[in-house]
Design a protein around this motif. Structure first.
Motif, PDB file in Angstrom:
ATOM      1  N   ARG A  31       0.844  -1.188   0.000  1.00  0.00           N
ATOM      2  CA  ARG A  31       0.000   0.000   0.000  1.00  0.00           C
ATOM      3  C   ARG A  31       0.884   1.244   0.000  1.00  0.00           C
ATOM      4  O   ARG A  31       2.047   1.205   0.400  1.00  0.00           O
ATOM      5  CB  ARG A  31      -0.902   0.014   1.247  1.00  0.00           C
ATOM      6  N   GLY A  32       0.293   2.345  -0.408  1.00  0.00           N
ATOM      7  CA  GLY A  32       1.037   3.598  -0.477  1.00  0.00           C
ATOM      8  C   GLY A  32       1.686   4.015   0.836  1.00  0.00           C
ATOM      9  O   GLY A  32       2.848   4.422   0.872  1.00  0.00           O
ATOM     10  N   ASP A  33       0.928   3.890   1.923  1.00  0.00           N
ATOM     11  CA  ASP A  33       1.430   4.324   3.236  1.00  0.00           C
ATOM     12  C   ASP A  33       2.753   3.662   3.609  1.00  0.00           C
ATOM     13  O   ASP A  33       3.683   4.314   4.082  1.00  0.00           O
ATOM     14  CB  ASP A  33       0.405   3.981   4.333  1.00  0.00           C
ATOM     15  N   SER A  34       2.802   2.341   3.422  1.00  0.00           N
ATOM     16  CA  SER A  34       4.004   1.595   3.818  1.00  0.00           C
ATOM     17  C   SER A  34       5.211   2.048   3.010  1.00  0.00           C
ATOM     18  O   SER A  34       6.306   2.210   3.536  1.00  0.00           O
ATOM     19  CB  SER A  34       3.797   0.094   3.604  1.00  0.00           C
ATOM     20  N   GLN A  41      -1.103  -2.080  -4.825  1.00  0.00           N
ATOM     21  CA  GLN A  41      -2.040  -0.982  -5.132  1.00  0.00           C
ATOM     22  C   GLN A  41      -1.324   0.083  -5.947  1.00  0.00           C
ATOM     23  O   GLN A  41      -0.872   1.094  -5.407  1.00  0.00           O
ATOM     24  CB  GLN A  41      -2.555  -0.385  -3.831  1.00  0.00           C
ATOM     25  N   ILE A  42      -1.238  -0.131  -7.248  1.00  0.00           N
ATOM     26  CA  ILE A  42      -0.412   0.796  -8.033  1.00  0.00           C
ATOM     27  C   ILE A  42      -1.013   2.195  -8.144  1.00  0.00           C
ATOM     28  O   ILE A  42      -0.283   3.149  -8.371  1.00  0.00           O
ATOM     29  CB  ILE A  42      -0.035   0.223  -9.420  1.00  0.00           C
ATOM     30  N   THR A  43      -2.325   2.308  -7.961  1.00  0.00           N
ATOM     31  CA  THR A  43      -2.895   3.670  -7.965  1.00  0.00           C
ATOM     32  C   THR A  43      -2.387   4.484  -6.775  1.00  0.00           C
ATOM     33  O   THR A  43      -2.295   5.704  -6.842  1.00  0.00           O
ATOM     34  CB  THR A  43      -4.436   3.642  -7.918  1.00  0.00           C
ATOM     35  N   GLU A  44      -2.041   3.818  -5.685  1.00  0.00           N
ATOM     36  CA  GLU A  44      -1.470   4.525  -4.533  1.00  0.00           C
ATOM     37  C   GLU A  44       0.039   4.733  -4.684  1.00  0.00           C
ATOM     38  O   GLU A  44       0.591   5.740  -4.244  1.00  0.00           O
ATOM     39  CB  GLU A  44      -1.722   3.743  -3.241  1.00  0.00           C
ATOM     40  N   GLY A 104       6.254  11.761  -7.343  1.00  0.00           N
ATOM     41  CA  GLY A 104       6.695  12.826  -6.446  1.00  0.00           C
ATOM     42  C   GLY A 104       8.164  12.723  -6.071  1.00  0.00           C
ATOM     43  O   GLY A 104       8.835  13.729  -5.837  1.00  0.00           O
ATOM     44  N   GLU A 105       8.676  11.515  -6.018  1.00  0.00           N
ATOM     45  CA  GLU A 105      10.062  11.303  -5.557  1.00  0.00           C
ATOM     46  C   GLU A 105      11.013  10.996  -6.706  1.00  0.00           C
ATOM     47  O   GLU A 105      12.149  10.573  -6.467  1.00  0.00           O
ATOM     48  CB  GLU A 105      10.098  10.143  -4.550  1.00  0.00           C
ATOM     49  N   ASN A 106      10.544  11.140  -7.952  1.00  0.00           N
ATOM     50  CA  ASN A 106      11.409  10.840  -9.097  1.00  0.00           C
ATOM     51  C   ASN A 106      11.892   9.393  -9.109  1.00  0.00           C
ATOM     52  O   ASN A 106      13.031   9.117  -9.501  1.00  0.00           O
ATOM     53  CB  ASN A 106      12.645  11.755  -9.079  1.00  0.00           C
ATOM     54  N   MET A 107      11.044   8.494  -8.665  1.00  0.00           N
ATOM     55  CA  MET A 107      11.437   7.083  -8.683  1.00  0.00           C
ATOM     56  C   MET A 107      10.874   6.400  -9.930  1.00  0.00           C
ATOM     57  O   MET A 107       9.745   6.662 -10.328  1.00  0.00           O
ATOM     58  CB  MET A 107      10.914   6.355  -7.430  1.00  0.00           C
ATOM     59  N   TRP A 108      11.671   5.520 -10.510  1.00  0.00           N
ATOM     60  CA  TRP A 108      11.226   4.721 -11.660  1.00  0.00           C
ATOM     61  C   TRP A 108      10.287   3.651 -11.135  1.00  0.00           C
ATOM     62  O   TRP A 108      10.605   2.950 -10.179  1.00  0.00           O
ATOM     63  CB  TRP A 108      12.449   4.074 -12.317  1.00  0.00           C
ATOM     64  N   MET A 109       9.104   3.519 -11.768  1.00  0.00           N
ATOM     65  CA  MET A 109       8.168   2.471 -11.360  1.00  0.00           C
ATOM     66  C   MET A 109       8.151   1.376 -12.418  1.00  0.00           C
ATOM     67  O   MET A 109       7.840   1.628 -13.574  1.00  0.00           O
ATOM     68  CB  MET A 109       6.766   3.073 -11.223  1.00  0.00           C
ATOM     69  N   GLY A 145       0.993   6.464 -14.827  1.00  0.00           N
ATOM     70  CA  GLY A 145       2.063   7.223 -14.204  1.00  0.00           C
ATOM     71  C   GLY A 145       3.430   6.576 -14.300  1.00  0.00           C
ATOM     72  O   GLY A 145       4.399   7.145 -13.823  1.00  0.00           O
ATOM     73  N   HIS A 146       3.553   5.400 -14.904  1.00  0.00           N
ATOM     74  CA  HIS A 146       4.776   4.618 -14.698  1.00  0.00           C
ATOM     75  C   HIS A 146       5.693   4.535 -15.898  1.00  0.00           C
ATOM     76  O   HIS A 146       5.318   4.852 -17.014  1.00  0.00           O
ATOM     77  CB  HIS A 146       4.410   3.239 -14.197  1.00  0.00           C
ATOM     78  N   SER A 147       6.873   4.062 -15.634  1.00  0.00           N
ATOM     79  CA  SER A 147       7.923   4.088 -16.640  1.00  0.00           C
ATOM     80  C   SER A 147       7.990   2.827 -17.483  1.00  0.00           C
ATOM     81  O   SER A 147       8.076   2.872 -18.694  1.00  0.00           O
ATOM     82  CB  SER A 147       9.272   4.308 -15.963  1.00  0.00           C
ATOM     83  N   THR A 148       8.016   1.669 -16.843  1.00  0.00           N
ATOM     84  CA  THR A 148       8.036   0.425 -17.619  1.00  0.00           C
ATOM     85  C   THR A 148       7.034  -0.561 -17.040  1.00  0.00           C
ATOM     86  O   THR A 148       6.703  -0.524 -15.867  1.00  0.00           O
ATOM     87  CB  THR A 148       9.403  -0.317 -17.581  1.00  0.00           C
ATOM     88  N   VAL A 149       6.584  -1.455 -17.882  1.00  0.00           N
ATOM     89  CA  VAL A 149       5.760  -2.568 -17.448  1.00  0.00           C
ATOM     90  C   VAL A 149       6.448  -3.819 -17.925  1.00  0.00           C
ATOM     91  O   VAL A 149       6.812  -3.915 -19.099  1.00  0.00           O
ATOM     92  CB  VAL A 149       4.372  -2.560 -18.108  1.00  0.00           C
ATOM     93  N   GLY A 150       6.659  -4.757 -17.061  1.00  0.00           N
ATOM     94  CA  GLY A 150       7.147  -6.056 -17.483  1.00  0.00           C
ATOM     95  C   GLY A 150       5.976  -7.006 -17.562  1.00  0.00           C
ATOM     96  O   GLY A 150       5.243  -7.160 -16.596  1.00  0.00           O
ATOM     97  N   LEU A 151       5.770  -7.602 -18.700  1.00  0.00           N
ATOM     98  CA  LEU A 151       4.676  -8.543 -18.864  1.00  0.00           C
ATOM     99  C   LEU A 151       5.274  -9.842 -19.306  1.00  0.00           C
ATOM    100  O   LEU A 151       6.240  -9.856 -20.056  1.00  0.00           O
ATOM    101  CB  LEU A 151       3.742  -8.075 -19.979  1.00  0.00           C
ATOM    102  N   ASN A 152       4.716 -10.923 -18.880  1.00  0.00           N
ATOM    103  CA  ASN A 152       5.298 -12.188 -19.242  1.00  0.00           C
ATOM    104  C   ASN A 152       4.256 -13.035 -19.911  1.00  0.00           C
ATOM    105  O   ASN A 152       3.327 -13.492 -19.271  1.00  0.00           O
ATOM    106  CB  ASN A 152       5.824 -12.863 -17.989  1.00  0.00           C
ATOM    107  N   GLY A 153       4.398 -13.243 -21.194  1.00  0.00           N
ATOM    108  CA  GLY A 153       3.369 -13.925 -21.958  1.00  0.00           C
ATOM    109  C   GLY A 153       3.128 -15.347 -21.542  1.00  0.00           C
ATOM    110  O   GLY A 153       2.046 -15.863 -21.722  1.00  0.00           O
ATOM    111  N   PHE A 154       4.118 -16.002 -20.974  1.00  0.00           N
ATOM    112  CA  PHE A 154       3.970 -17.443 -20.927  1.00  0.00           C
ATOM    113  C   PHE A 154       3.352 -17.997 -19.659  1.00  0.00           C
ATOM    114  O   PHE A 154       3.037 -19.150 -19.584  1.00  0.00           O
ATOM    115  CB  PHE A 154       5.269 -18.155 -21.258  1.00  0.00           C
ATOM    116  N   TRP A 155       3.172 -17.175 -18.650  1.00  0.00           N
ATOM    117  CA  TRP A 155       2.644 -17.743 -17.420  1.00  0.00           C
ATOM    118  C   TRP A 155       1.174 -18.121 -17.581  1.00  0.00           C
ATOM    119  O   TRP A 155       0.786 -19.244 -17.430  1.00  0.00           O
ATOM    120  CB  TRP A 155       2.772 -16.751 -16.271  1.00  0.00           C
TER     121      TRP A 155
END
Lengths: 448, 448
Positions: free
Chosen positions: B218-221, B253-256, B263-268, B293-303
């Motif tokens: 969660r966002g808080d943590s 919770q990626i929306t959080e 805000g922190e210039n972190m790559w998601m 809002g994010h920079s990359t998405v890793g998707l894995n076709g085979f699972w």
């Protein structure tokens, strides 16, 4: 597509593949088109409903083939040999069908165990020192990496880990990253770009060692750089030597570099991606002398030993497996199995960057057995003693030039000496043209 | 083996593969043998002379099959789905035959261009924001990575490079390695082991964020940890969120998390290897909300999208391609080609760890077209509205329990409510057993 249709389409595909490879010479080796050609030839979205298989195969010739650089065309002389063979293709079909992911022994024991034994076979073909062989209780062994770049990267990362542990034994207050900042790797100015890239990924400095007039790194040059760097407070930890550089197939002098690495506690990795497979011929094996002193050898099956490809079999071979496993060992609960602590099994996921891995050793098994060591050697030599004898006979019968043979390391060699006081450059050129022409005629004869 | 023999053996192999996959259910799913079983079954060295193909195939059943964990057995419930499909296998044969190494556009234009367009198709199937699509002049786009671990590693390395450049703009006296020592990455305590391994390889710290009762970050943590680390002088730079964790398929919770990263210039980076393919169904797509809002998405076709395997198609998808290319760009002379500075072409070698790469997009092309989007969606859903309706009919006709249906997001849903004052735990258990039994019977009927 059900099994019945697969049987039918699969057999059509076998014919398509055979036809493609038999007639690839007729296709233009390098495509004549502009960047972006493909996008306009196909829809911009996936179809909602299934299309027919016939339509897809028709598009192979309409869309794909015009954009292929044909690596298997006899007119392809760029980059490096990405060779293929029919037995390797059959083994690849099997590997795809079995479709296991061999990250641990338990994930498919045959996948792991065949790889260990096949790399022992290869090690013996290369006459590697006993310490590089896994055997039943060995500390060494090999692993098939996905590509040559990964083989180099993995060796650099393992060396980095080993160096950090060593430095921390006498300066326990230094953090890992502090030590990183002092580490320095070395490679030839002629080395493949993937070596520099491995250092970038590993976050360590790399220095390029100048070469001699044969484009080879010599002991003196390395020694000088190492001394300078130590004086500047740096920690030399890794040397990547090359046997067969990409530009000119030059050979670094590993007999000179080895003792320096041993004296300075540097990990020596040998990148033999380009020329390494040739060492299965005894007459080329001396180029590998000096290997005894080193930690890993990277060999790349597919460059030279052309039957290997799709094979794509770069190998990392280590003398002490704990050196490479120790670098990134992770054991999440879902990958644990009952035999893993027995010391009897190899979990190859610790030897490589990715977790997943295909059943690639099947290809080695098929190729080694279908060709035999002699067949593989003949492929590298590409010409028999008999062929050389026939060429000499042709030259002699033509009576235009005269030369005699000799025997070198069991090979029938045509010996060419400039003897007459009156021989000029033009005579030598004519002689060479004549020899070339007769060789060409000989190779056109039906039994070749 | 010449082309004629390959045609014959290849067709036999097609039958062998079809037979294997049709009857894999009969084979024991997990082998019963001791570590080291294989070595004693085959010679300790490669044969000198060629062996016959028949002997090798005989050894498949004698040596290999007893040691296989059958990932395609219907009794295989371990690890993850390494699924396969007949169209993917046919495409794989083509890819092997063409055997090009697509490290640059020029090395085989079709290999690069089909990949770009296929990943646009996939992006549209997933309803990704426009910024992730390459199009004809886009800044985004996707690349097929060899494995999920490499997709994660590549995103972490690109983020590390970006962070160093950013920090150096305001503290130009700091060396790259000094900055490394301050960087800190974050991921869920439930994340796959390959995330922690990527940090180890990249030489940066990683912290594990605790999860809530649903095993989700969660966002808080995250916020709390980031604040602590900043106060301690560290530089937060990278978050790997998981959509579908390995142990329990939990969803962070990626929306959080997104706004905190921005805000922190972190790559998601989003690791959706386990559950990502399901997002091609509109009813599952909301789980991907917040991706904008994010920079990359890793998707894995085979699972999950099981038809993908051997496919093994983990995808890295970026919003700004220069972010990922900039990390390790190297251009040795032997890889240069006339179009590379035109801005029109993609050289995928800059997007990945290895230099070499197979023509993997052919498999996407075959699978997308042979199934169509609807076929792929149906595969993920594994049960139609019709099937649910038939189940309810069976339940109703049996008259043991009574329930009514409802409609949710276009799906026919069986609605189960505890209504009577007298209902006890045992009644619910009996009801569940009854429903399970009828479902089992329904699935045994010939039209399923």
């Amino acid at each position: 597509m059900d099994a019945e249709e697969f049987r039918r389409r699969g057999k059509e595909m076998i014919d398509y593949v055979a036809e493609y490879l038999e007639n690839v010479e007729q296709r233009p080796v390098y495509p004549d088109l502009e960047p972006g050609y493909l996008r306009s030839l196909i829809p911009s979205e996936a179809p909602l409903e299934p299309e027919s298989y016939e339509d897809i195969m028709k598009d192979m010739e309409r869309v794909i083939m015009p954009g292929i650089t044909h690596w298997h065309s006899p007119y392809f002389f760029a980059y490096f040999p990405a060779a293929s063979s029919y037995p390797a293709m059959l083994a690849d079909m099997l590997s795809t069908a079995i479709g296991c992911i061999g990250f641990s022994w338990a994930a498919s024991p045959a996948c792991t165990e065949l790889e260990t034994v096949m790399l022992d076979w290869l090690g013996k073909m290369l006459q590697l020192p006993e310490s590089f062989i896994a055997g039943t209780d060995g500390q060494g062994g090999g692993v098939i990496q996905g590509t040559a770049s990964e083989a180099t990267l993995m060796s650099l990362l393992a060396a980095r880990c080993k160096a950090v542990r060593r430095v921390q034994t006498y300066t326990s207050d230094k953090s890992e990253v502090e030590i990183f900042s002092q580490l320095v790797a070395y490679t030839s100015e002629q080395a493949h770009s993937s070596v520099e890239r491995a250092a970038l990924i590993g976050g360590v400095m790399i220095r390029k060692v100048p070469t001699d007039s044969n484009y080879a790194v010599r002991g003196d040059s390395l020694k000088k750089m190492v001394e300078e760097d130590k004086a500047a407070g740096l920690i030399p930890f890794y040397v990547c030597a090359t046997l067969g550089t990409t530009p000119s197939c030059a050979f670094d002098q590993i007999t000179e570099l080895g003792p320096i690495c041993n004296g300075e506690n540097m990990w020596m990795h040998i990148d033999a991606a380009y020329a390494g497979s040739a060492f299965i011929c005894p007459e080329f094996r001396p180029l590998l002398n000096g290997i005894e002193g080193h930690s890993t050898v990277g060999l790349n099956g597919f460059w030279y030993l052309k039957i290997f490809f799709c094979l794509s079999t770069p190998v990392n071979r280590v003398k002490k497996r704990t050196d490479i496993i120790g670098a990134f060992k992770m054991d999440p609960l879902y990958l644990k199995h009952e035999n893993q602590e027995s010391g009897l099994v190899t979990d190859y996921r610790h030897w490589q960057i990715p977790l997943g891995r295909r059943f690639r050793s099947l290809k080695l098994w098929f190729v080694f057995r279908m060709y035999g060591l002699q067949g593989l050697q003949a492929h590298i030599r590409k010409g028999s003693n008999e062929l050389n004898q026939n060429l000499l006979k042709k030259i002699t019968n033509s009576r235009e030039i005269h030369l005699v043979p000799c025997q070198l390391s069991g090979r029938f060699v045509l010996r060419f000496v400039i003897c007459a006081r009156t021989t000029e450059s033009r005579h030598i050129q004519q002689a060479w043209q004549h020899i070339t022409q007769l060789t060409f005629e000989l190779l056109q004869e039906p039994n070749h």
